[in-house]
Design a protein around this motif. Sequence first.
Motif, short mmCIF file in Angstrom:
data_model
loop_
_atom_site.label_atom_id
_atom_site.label_comp_id
_atom_site.label_asym_id
_atom_site.label_seq_id
_atom_site.Cartn_x
_atom_site.Cartn_y
_atom_site.Cartn_z
N GLN A 147 49.75 12.41 -59.79
CA GLN A 147 48.32 12.75 -59.62
C GLN A 147 47.33 11.84 -60.16
OE1 GLN A 147 48.47 15.17 -57.43
NE2 GLN A 147 50.78 15.08 -57.84
N ASN A 151 44.03 8.46 -58.03
CA ASN A 151 42.69 8.02 -57.85
C ASN A 151 42.59 6.56 -58.15
OD1 ASN A 151 41.29 10.61 -58.96
ND2 ASN A 151 43.13 10.51 -60.22
N ASP A 154 41.56 5.03 -51.96
CA ASP A 154 40.99 5.77 -50.93
C ASP A 154 41.70 6.55 -50.05
OD1 ASP A 154 39.27 6.89 -49.28
OD2 ASP A 154 38.21 5.33 -48.51
N SER A 231 36.72 17.04 -55.35
CA SER A 231 36.91 15.59 -55.07
C SER A 231 38.39 15.22 -55.29
CB SER A 231 36.09 14.91 -56.11
OG SER A 231 36.37 15.23 -57.37
N VAL A 232 38.58 13.96 -54.95
CA VAL A 232 40.04 13.63 -55.18
C VAL A 232 40.51 13.92 -56.56
CG1 VAL A 232 41.61 11.70 -54.87
CG2 VAL A 232 39.96 12.11 -53.39
N SER A 233 39.55 13.19 -57.42
CA SER A 233 39.99 13.42 -58.75
C SER A 233 40.24 14.88 -59.37
CB SER A 233 38.83 12.81 -59.79
OG SER A 233 37.77 13.24 -59.70
N GLU A 234 39.43 15.79 -58.79
CA GLU A 234 39.44 17.07 -59.07
C GLU A 234 40.55 17.58 -58.62
OE1 GLU A 234 34.77 18.44 -59.63
OE2 GLU A 234 35.76 18.45 -57.66
N SER A 236 43.53 16.23 -57.85
CA SER A 236 44.78 15.66 -58.44
C SER A 236 44.79 16.19 -59.94
CB SER A 236 44.46 14.22 -58.76
OG SER A 236 43.42 13.73 -59.42
#
Length: 415
Positions: A147, A151, A154, A231-234, A236
């Motif tokens: 995970q 980050n 893309d 978002s991607v970070s959230e 993951s």
Amino acid sequence: MLTVLRNSWPLLLGIMLLMVGNGMQGTLLGIRGNIEEINTFHMSVVMSAYFGGFLLGSRIAPELIRSVGHVRVFAALGSLISAVLILYAAAPHWIIWAMMRVVIGFSFCGVYITAESWLNAASSNETRGQAMSAYMIMQMIGIIAAQLLMNVGDPAGYLLFVIPSVLVSLAFTPILLAATPAPKFETTQRMSFRQLFDASPLGCVGIFLMGGVYSALFGMASVWGTRAGLSVSEISAFVAAIYVGGLLFQYPIGWVSDRMDRRVLILALSAAGAVAMAAVVLGNPSYAWLLAAAVIIGGIANPIYSLLLAYTNDFLDNSDMAAASAGLLFINGLGAISGPIVTGWLMDVTGDGGFFLYIGVLMAALAVYASWRMTRRPAPTVEQTGAFAVLSPTAGVLAVETALEAAQEDAQDVA
């Protein structure tokens, strides 16, 4: 444990890298599917296909290993995994992805069986339980690390598909170059489902329900996250929190389970999981609460899986343990296939909260069934039960069998 790490570090490192690759592909596909405008139900079919392939692999891979040997099966399936991980980005269509997920589920199942055989052969009778415990820890660490890697690129590009492909390829290097010779492989005898259910109705029903919970968490968390606008970070971080909870809670819950009626603990944990999921569905949770809910459900689901295996094991002779492990994992796989599909359907019908609703309903069903089973027969005494073994739903038959046998031996030594 230090002896295990010193003797088996190439195998454990390879297993961790495999789990990084597997953990990345599950999260990445959920995010990329949204970018490619694949609808929720079609993505649920894609996610379910992995568990269908895994179930198929549990039946076919052992025969392949017996026919052509560990090294050939390991190399062939590893090549398939690396190829599929790259091809996802080249063919973003849900039907093609679903077929690829069947292949990759089948391949990962065979790879896990092979790696577990090698790890088992590299361990002595005294260290086998510790080796399997280290194996489970490495699996969870690998998924958590996956995970973090989400980050670095893309999800609309190719880099995040290349990274797991490379890591899986690298995973085979330490394993194949390890000094441990390829072990002799024996096909496990099978116990009929009728015999297994007669031995432990709660174990069979609970394992089926937990298969659905695990596959929803592993397969649909990122699909839910994209629908919820994270978002991607959230996303993951949310997925990582599930496995952090599983890693942290296994040992204290296991310690408690060896000192009380396991059914009471299964009831309490599943009820707590249902309440936590209801709070998310009925409330308007902040992202911080969503992370807390992820830790809670991960910290409950993984130990319940281990508890159900340990509870079933309490009613079996040592000679039946291997056959029962194979049967329970097959039941778990059947539940896992349905998990993503039902979750996807619920999210289409009820909205994003359908993800948590499905998990909460299964947890509530387990709590109700566990409470009913407590009225049907007395619990074995603490002296009659085996020890709790830390197990992950990603573990194969050999790992489960070995861990339960080691726990049983530890319990007898203590007694």
